[in-house]
Design a protein around this motif. Structure first.
Motif: not given
Length: 294
Positions: A50-53, A105-108, A95-96, A119-120
């Protein structure tokens, strides 16, 4: 007591396959991932992170599956260009906070480094009345799960038709704005709001609109091969005005998402003013109907 509602979207076709998952702040990223895969039709036999945006491989922070994290400890930390965390140790709440996530906001999420299932996740809501140890649970969904993850991703062209009375009255292409407004004369239709109108030699036609029935609202857009629902809003236990307000919020969120997708595809940055400009028809229609305060 805190939980989070994430909307997990299939990156290649985000309007056709998504799942809403509510998960407690004290649950780990690994526990969330374990709920995502079976919900979208994927196995659990590959590496993931899992990563940023929506940065995927370019994420400055990667929450790796425990197996990969343990293996990566033997590597040279000086060669790493990102910060690596163990998804099995980091909770959703941590994480948040680490990523500074706020609503929308999003994570990938990338699964299987060979086939790269992308997926995001959009942080749709922070739930202060849900227990922090709440197990991940699917609360809303759209689209069939992936039938065979080793086949090329499907595009969603077999989506079911729009609900009546829409399916029988909408052509496959843009529809005249006047015809849309006439739908409000039908018994079950409460509001129709054109959102993307184009002037032609035959008058204004619309390629994006919102429609409100007595207990449901939809945001609809004209994609290939025709009209598709991009957002459905549940109106149960809502007044007419509350449902309209929720539908208007869904439109604004979709406009922001369009800007994100367009920016990713073109390499451009679309600021808040650009997104606000997309709201012009929405705000004008709300004002015309006497709901300018929404």
């Amino acid at each position: 007591m805190t939980a989070y509602r994430f909307r997990i979207k299939f990156d290649p076709d985000p309007t056709s396959l998504w799942r809403d998952i509510v998960v407690g702040a004290d649950r780990t990223i690994t526990e969330l991932q374990s709920a995502i895969n079976p919900a979208v039709g994927l196995d659990q036999g590959h590496l993931w992170f899992v990563g940023e945006d929506e940065d995927y491989w370019d994420s400055a922070v990667k929450y790796q599956c425990p197996q990969e994290y343990e293996e990566s400890l033997s590597g040279d930390p000086l060669l790493r260009t990102e910060r690596i965390e163990n998804a099995g140790d980091v909770t959703i709440g941590e994480m948040t906070r680490q990523l500074g996530l706020e609503q929308y906001d999003r994570i990938c999420y990338l699964y299987d480094y060979g086939d790269e299932w992308r997926f995001y996740a959009i942080l749709k809501e922070v739930l202060s009345d849900e227990p922090s140890d709440k197990e991940p649970a699917i609360v809303k969904e759209k689209g069939d799960p992936i039938n065979d993850q080793y086949d090329p991703p499907e595009t969603g062209e077999s989506d079911p038709p729009l609900p009546e009375p829409l399916y029988s009255v909408l052509p496959e292409t843009a529809v005249p704005v006047a015809d849309l407004r006439e739908l409000e004369e039908r018994d079950r239709v409460v509001h129709v709001i054109p959102l993307l109108s184009l002037e032609t030699g035959f008058g204004a036609v619309c390629e994006r609109f919102a429609i409100q029935f007595e207990d449901t609202g939809y945001v609809i857009e004209n994609f290939q091969p025709g009209w598709q629902i991009v957002e459905e809003v549940d109106g149960v236990d809502k007044t007419e005005e509350e449902l309209l307000a929720a539908l208007a919020d869904a439109v604004r969120e979709w406009h922001a998402e369009i800007a994100e997708i367009s920016g990713a595809m073109t390499g451009q940055h679309f600021d808040e003013e650009t997104v606000e400009a997309m709201h012009v028809e929405l705000e004008a229609e709300l004002e015309r109907k006497g709901y300018g305060h929404l």
